[in-house]
Scaffold this active site. Structure first.
Site, PDB file in Angstrom:
ATOM      1  N   ASP A  34       0.807  -1.225   0.000  1.00 33.47           N
ATOM      2  CA  ASP A  34       0.000   0.000   0.000  1.00 33.47           C
ATOM      3  C   ASP A  34       0.837   1.270   0.000  1.00 33.47           C
ATOM      4  O   ASP A  34       0.387   2.328   0.444  1.00 33.47           O
ATOM      5  CB  ASP A  34      -0.941   0.013   1.212  1.00 33.47           C
ATOM      6  CG  ASP A  34      -0.193  -0.005   2.539  1.00 33.47           C
ATOM      7  OD1 ASP A  34       1.048  -0.167   2.522  1.00 33.47           O
ATOM      8  OD2 ASP A  34      -0.845   0.140   3.588  1.00 33.47           O
ATOM      9  N   HIS A 240      31.390   3.749  -4.529  1.00 33.64           N
ATOM     10  CA  HIS A 240      29.991   4.010  -4.209  1.00 33.64           C
ATOM     11  C   HIS A 240      29.544   3.205  -2.998  1.00 33.64           C
ATOM     12  O   HIS A 240      28.450   2.652  -2.962  1.00 33.64           O
ATOM     13  CB  HIS A 240      29.097   3.716  -5.423  1.00 33.64           C
ATOM     14  CG  HIS A 240      29.316   4.681  -6.553  1.00 33.64           C
ATOM     15  ND1 HIS A 240      29.221   4.329  -7.879  1.00 33.64           N
ATOM     16  CD2 HIS A 240      29.648   5.996  -6.552  1.00 33.64           C
ATOM     17  CE1 HIS A 240      29.481   5.386  -8.637  1.00 33.64           C
ATOM     18  NE2 HIS A 240      29.743   6.399  -7.859  1.00 33.64           N
ATOM     19  N   ASP A 257      31.080  11.611   0.674  1.00 37.24           N
ATOM     20  CA  ASP A 257      30.665  12.032  -0.666  1.00 37.24           C
ATOM     21  C   ASP A 257      29.164  12.255  -0.584  1.00 37.24           C
ATOM     22  O   ASP A 257      28.394  11.309  -0.390  1.00 37.24           O
ATOM     23  CB  ASP A 257      31.008  10.954  -1.690  1.00 37.24           C
ATOM     24  CG  ASP A 257      30.788  11.412  -3.132  1.00 37.24           C
ATOM     25  OD1 ASP A 257      30.122  12.442  -3.332  1.00 37.24           O
ATOM     26  OD2 ASP A 257      31.271  10.735  -4.048  1.00 37.24           O
ATOM     27  N   ASP A 268      27.353  18.305  -5.303  1.00 34.68           N
ATOM     28  CA  ASP A 268      28.092  17.042  -5.223  1.00 34.68           C
ATOM     29  C   ASP A 268      29.478  17.367  -4.684  1.00 34.68           C
ATOM     30  O   ASP A 268      30.338  17.862  -5.424  1.00 34.68           O
ATOM     31  CB  ASP A 268      28.169  16.383  -6.600  1.00 34.68           C
ATOM     32  CG  ASP A 268      28.798  14.996  -6.548  1.00 34.68           C
ATOM     33  OD1 ASP A 268      29.072  14.506  -5.438  1.00 34.68           O
ATOM     34  OD2 ASP A 268      29.004  14.400  -7.625  1.00 34.68           O
ATOM     35  N   HIS A 340      38.949   6.322 -11.436  1.00 34.58           N
ATOM     36  CA  HIS A 340      37.748   6.957 -11.993  1.00 34.58           C
ATOM     37  C   HIS A 340      38.164   8.224 -12.726  1.00 34.58           C
ATOM     38  O   HIS A 340      39.349   8.529 -12.845  1.00 34.58           O
ATOM     39  CB  HIS A 340      36.731   7.268 -10.891  1.00 34.58           C
ATOM     40  CG  HIS A 340      37.245   8.130  -9.773  1.00 34.58           C
ATOM     41  ND1 HIS A 340      37.389   9.491  -9.878  1.00 34.58           N
ATOM     42  CD2 HIS A 340      37.653   7.803  -8.510  1.00 34.58           C
ATOM     43  CE1 HIS A 340      37.844   9.973  -8.734  1.00 34.58           C
ATOM     44  NE2 HIS A 340      38.026   8.973  -7.897  1.00 34.58           N
ATOM     45  N   HIS A 344      32.401  15.245 -14.001  1.00 31.59           N
ATOM     46  CA  HIS A 344      31.158  15.013 -14.731  1.00 31.59           C
ATOM     47  C   HIS A 344      30.334  16.284 -14.635  1.00 31.59           C
ATOM     48  O   HIS A 344      30.591  17.163 -13.806  1.00 31.59           O
ATOM     49  CB  HIS A 344      30.391  13.809 -14.168  1.00 31.59           C
ATOM     50  CG  HIS A 344      30.054  13.913 -12.704  1.00 31.59           C
ATOM     51  ND1 HIS A 344      29.020  14.684 -12.214  1.00 31.59           N
ATOM     52  CD2 HIS A 344      30.638  13.338 -11.616  1.00 31.59           C
ATOM     53  CE1 HIS A 344      28.972  14.584 -10.901  1.00 31.59           C
ATOM     54  NE2 HIS A 344      29.938  13.777 -10.508  1.00 31.59           N
ATOM     55  N   HIS A 351      24.894  13.287 -11.898  1.00 29.69           N
ATOM     56  CA  HIS A 351      25.617  13.081 -13.157  1.00 29.69           C
ATOM     57  C   HIS A 351      24.670  13.598 -14.233  1.00 29.69           C
ATOM     58  O   HIS A 351      23.824  12.857 -14.745  1.00 29.69           O
ATOM     59  CB  HIS A 351      25.961  11.606 -13.359  1.00 29.69           C
ATOM     60  CG  HIS A 351      27.041  11.120 -12.440  1.00 29.69           C
ATOM     61  ND1 HIS A 351      28.300  10.791 -12.873  1.00 29.69           N
ATOM     62  CD2 HIS A 351      27.065  10.946 -11.098  1.00 29.69           C
ATOM     63  CE1 HIS A 351      29.054  10.410 -11.849  1.00 29.69           C
ATOM     64  NE2 HIS A 351      28.313  10.501 -10.761  1.00 29.69           N
ATOM     65  N   GLU A 370      37.040  16.147  -8.909  1.00 27.16           N
ATOM     66  CA  GLU A 370      37.091  15.153  -7.828  1.00 27.16           C
ATOM     67  C   GLU A 370      38.207  14.118  -7.975  1.00 27.16           C
ATOM     68  O   GLU A 370      37.942  12.926  -8.185  1.00 27.16           O
ATOM     69  CB  GLU A 370      35.743  14.437  -7.719  1.00 27.16           C
ATOM     70  CG  GLU A 370      35.175  13.893  -9.029  1.00 27.16           C
ATOM     71  CD  GLU A 370      33.831  13.216  -8.832  1.00 27.16           C
ATOM     72  OE1 GLU A 370      33.729  12.332  -7.950  1.00 27.16           O
ATOM     73  OE2 GLU A 370      32.888  13.575  -9.545  1.00 27.16           O
ATOM     74  N   TYR A 374      43.183   5.733  -3.679  1.00 30.00           N
ATOM     75  CA  TYR A 374      42.569   4.667  -2.898  1.00 30.00           C
ATOM     76  C   TYR A 374      43.616   3.580  -2.682  1.00 30.00           C
ATOM     77  O   TYR A 374      43.965   2.844  -3.610  1.00 30.00           O
ATOM     78  CB  TYR A 374      41.335   4.134  -3.627  1.00 30.00           C
ATOM     79  CG  TYR A 374      40.448   5.284  -4.078  1.00 30.00           C
ATOM     80  CD1 TYR A 374      39.548   5.869  -3.204  1.00 30.00           C
ATOM     81  CD2 TYR A 374      40.594   5.833  -5.358  1.00 30.00           C
ATOM     82  CE1 TYR A 374      38.778   6.961  -3.595  1.00 30.00           C
ATOM     83  CE2 TYR A 374      39.822   6.920  -5.754  1.00 30.00           C
ATOM     84  CZ  TYR A 374      38.921   7.489  -4.871  1.00 30.00           C
ATOM     85  OH  TYR A 374      38.182   8.571  -5.256  1.00 30.00           O
ATOM     86  N   ARG A 383      39.321  11.420  -1.279  1.00 27.28           N
ATOM     87  CA  ARG A 383      38.804  12.130  -2.446  1.00 27.28           C
ATOM     88  C   ARG A 383      38.429  13.539  -1.988  1.00 27.28           C
ATOM     89  O   ARG A 383      37.890  13.719  -0.900  1.00 27.28           O
ATOM     90  CB  ARG A 383      37.585  11.407  -3.038  1.00 27.28           C
ATOM     91  CG  ARG A 383      37.062  12.030  -4.320  1.00 27.28           C
ATOM     92  CD  ARG A 383      36.187  11.071  -5.123  1.00 27.28           C
ATOM     93  NE  ARG A 383      34.950  10.683  -4.468  1.00 27.28           N
ATOM     94  CZ  ARG A 383      34.718   9.448  -3.993  1.00 27.28           C
ATOM     95  NH1 ARG A 383      35.646   8.509  -4.082  1.00 27.28           N
ATOM     96  NH2 ARG A 383      33.561   9.167  -3.421  1.00 27.28           N
ATOM     97  N   GLU A 385      36.371  16.768  -3.591  1.00 26.46           N
ATOM     98  CA  GLU A 385      35.519  17.122  -4.726  1.00 26.46           C
ATOM     99  C   GLU A 385      34.899  18.504  -4.539  1.00 26.46           C
ATOM    100  O   GLU A 385      34.338  18.809  -3.484  1.00 26.46           O
ATOM    101  CB  GLU A 385      34.409  16.086  -4.886  1.00 26.46           C
ATOM    102  CG  GLU A 385      33.454  16.367  -6.035  1.00 26.46           C
ATOM    103  CD  GLU A 385      32.390  15.306  -6.165  1.00 26.46           C
ATOM    104  OE1 GLU A 385      31.728  15.248  -7.219  1.00 26.46           O
ATOM    105  OE2 GLU A 385      32.200  14.518  -5.203  1.00 26.46           O
TER     106      GLU A 385
END
Length: 415
Positions: A34, A240, A257, A268, A340, A344, A351, A370, A374, A383, A385
């Protein structure tokens, strides 16, 4: 409403004579017996109307006859007092006109008849739908399902994709969009400062997430731009990571992030903080290398460059730094620790929509910056950004006020 009128006029000019575009806002998808998933209007529909309601559609028609004016119709849900008692008020025709600037507003149950009349009377030979699909295996969007139904009903009318036409418009932001992005970045700054004020060893990653999201919502954000990433230790090495369920240990780093969404537009931002308030000497060296790449990209970003060229610069800076640290033998090995791209486009989507990834930058475009490194074997993921607005002769770092140096971060945490 003027920006929406201008955007629709620009799209009409891109349609072929005898072309009709139909863009649906979408419907709520069920997630339980529902309840539905949180509704998100099709972003092209929002871009062209300013409306984020379900079960609506926008139709733009460019007649085949030379010199004939195009026309636009907005279709909305008809008010239903009984349903509205349970689910909230629906938008009225007058409200839809005031927000979108569309003068011809009708109810959604008239859309099919309208399309049929256009095909026969306007001699429509091409129908544009939002046919975007990110990957072959992804489920069809609501708009794509409607496109397939149209193609089955009218096989003689050429089916075309409106996505690249609208994406081309969305890549360059107008003043209203830039103002919304500034607001989103400012809210993100406030949220990160709250994290800095409360971060300490022993907390759970989801508690850092909660502090950020509480601050931005209290500040007036629509919500988050995307699922908040709060990865500590080795979790910060996952691009991610999203579970945010681990305890943050003293001596480790936490990679955040995240972004606030304001008026439908996304920030971002990524920052990497020391959980215990101080970077180790090793962490500081890696951090400063990532920061040097971040600053180099911001200094280089300008009209005429491509995102690939900015990424090549980033890889060069990171690679040379890693060689000096003795972590790789040659710059070409940078992919061992940086996997990476550095940028973007940013806007209604995190994105954001693009025509293709090698479009040269123009004033008004907004992109991310960014770089990251790692190092799994040391559980160091860093990172940094920022969000950049391309200007006539360079760029403006929209997130310049968000602390990013180790000295600034340690000083704020010490308070």
């Amino acid at each position: 409403m003027q920006q929406y009128i201008a955007r629709r006029e620009a799209l009409l000019e891109k349609l072929l004579p005898g072309g009709m575009a139909v863009i649906y806002s979408g419907e709520t998808e069920p997630c339980s017996l529902d309840e539905g998933f949180p509704f998100e209007a099709n972003h092209h529909f929002f871009y062209l109307t300013g409306i984020r309601r379900e079960n609506m559609a926008l139709a733009l028609v460019r007649p085949a006859g030379e010199g004939l004016p195009g026309h636009t119709v907005l279709f909305i849900e008809e008010p239903q007092p009984l349903a509205e008692r349970w689910t909230g008020r629906r938008m009225t025709i007058e409200e839809a006109k005031a927000v979108s600037g569309v003068e011809d507003v009708r109810y959604i149950d008239q859309l099919d008849a309208f399309v049929g009349r256009c095909i026969t009377r306007e001699v429509i030979t091409a129908a544009y739908f939002d046919c975007y699909k990110n990957a072959v295996g992804d489920p069809d969007s609501y708009n794509l399902r409607r496109a397939k139904a149209f193609a089955a009903a009218y096989p003689a009318v050429a089916l075309r994709d409106v996505h690249p036409l609208v994406a081309g418009l969305r890549m360059v932001k107008d003043e209203t969009e830039i103002a919304a992005l500034r607001e989103a970045v400012a809210l993100t700054d406030a949220g990160l400062r709250r994290v800095l004020a409360t971060l300490k060893p022993g907390q759970m990653e989801y508690q850092a997430q909660a502090e950020f999201e509480y601050a931005i919502r209290m500040g007036g954000a629509d919500g988050v731009s995307f699922a908040t990433i709060a990865g500590s230790g080795l979790n910060g090495c996952m691009m991610h990571y999203g579970t945010n369920h681990c305890r943050m240990e003293d001596g480790s780093l936490v990679l955040l992030d995240l972004g606030a969404k304001a008026k439908g537009y996304c920030a971002d931002i990524t920052r990497t903080y020391p959980v215990g308030g101080k970077y180790s000497e090793r962490q500081r060296r890696i951090y400063d290398l990532v920061l040097s790449a971040n600053r180099a990209v911001a200094a280089a970003a300008r009209p005429g460059l491509t995102l690939r060229e900015l990424n090549d610069l980033c890889k060069q800076v990171l690679g040379e730094g890693l060689v000096k640290l003795g972590m790789i033998a040659d710059v070409s090995e940078v992919g061992k620790y940086y996997m990476h791209s550095v940028s973007h486009h940013l806007g209604i989507d995190t994105h954001d929509a693009i025509v293709h990834d090698q479009v040269k930058l123009e004033p008004g475009m907004v992109i991310t910056d960014e770089p990251g490194l790692y190092i799994d074997e040391e559980a160091i993921g860093i990172r940094i950004e920022d969000d950049l607005l391309i200007t006539a002769d360079g760029c403006e770092v929209l997130s310049e006020a968000i602390p990013r140096t180790t000295a600034e971060i340690e000083a704020l945490m010490a308070r």
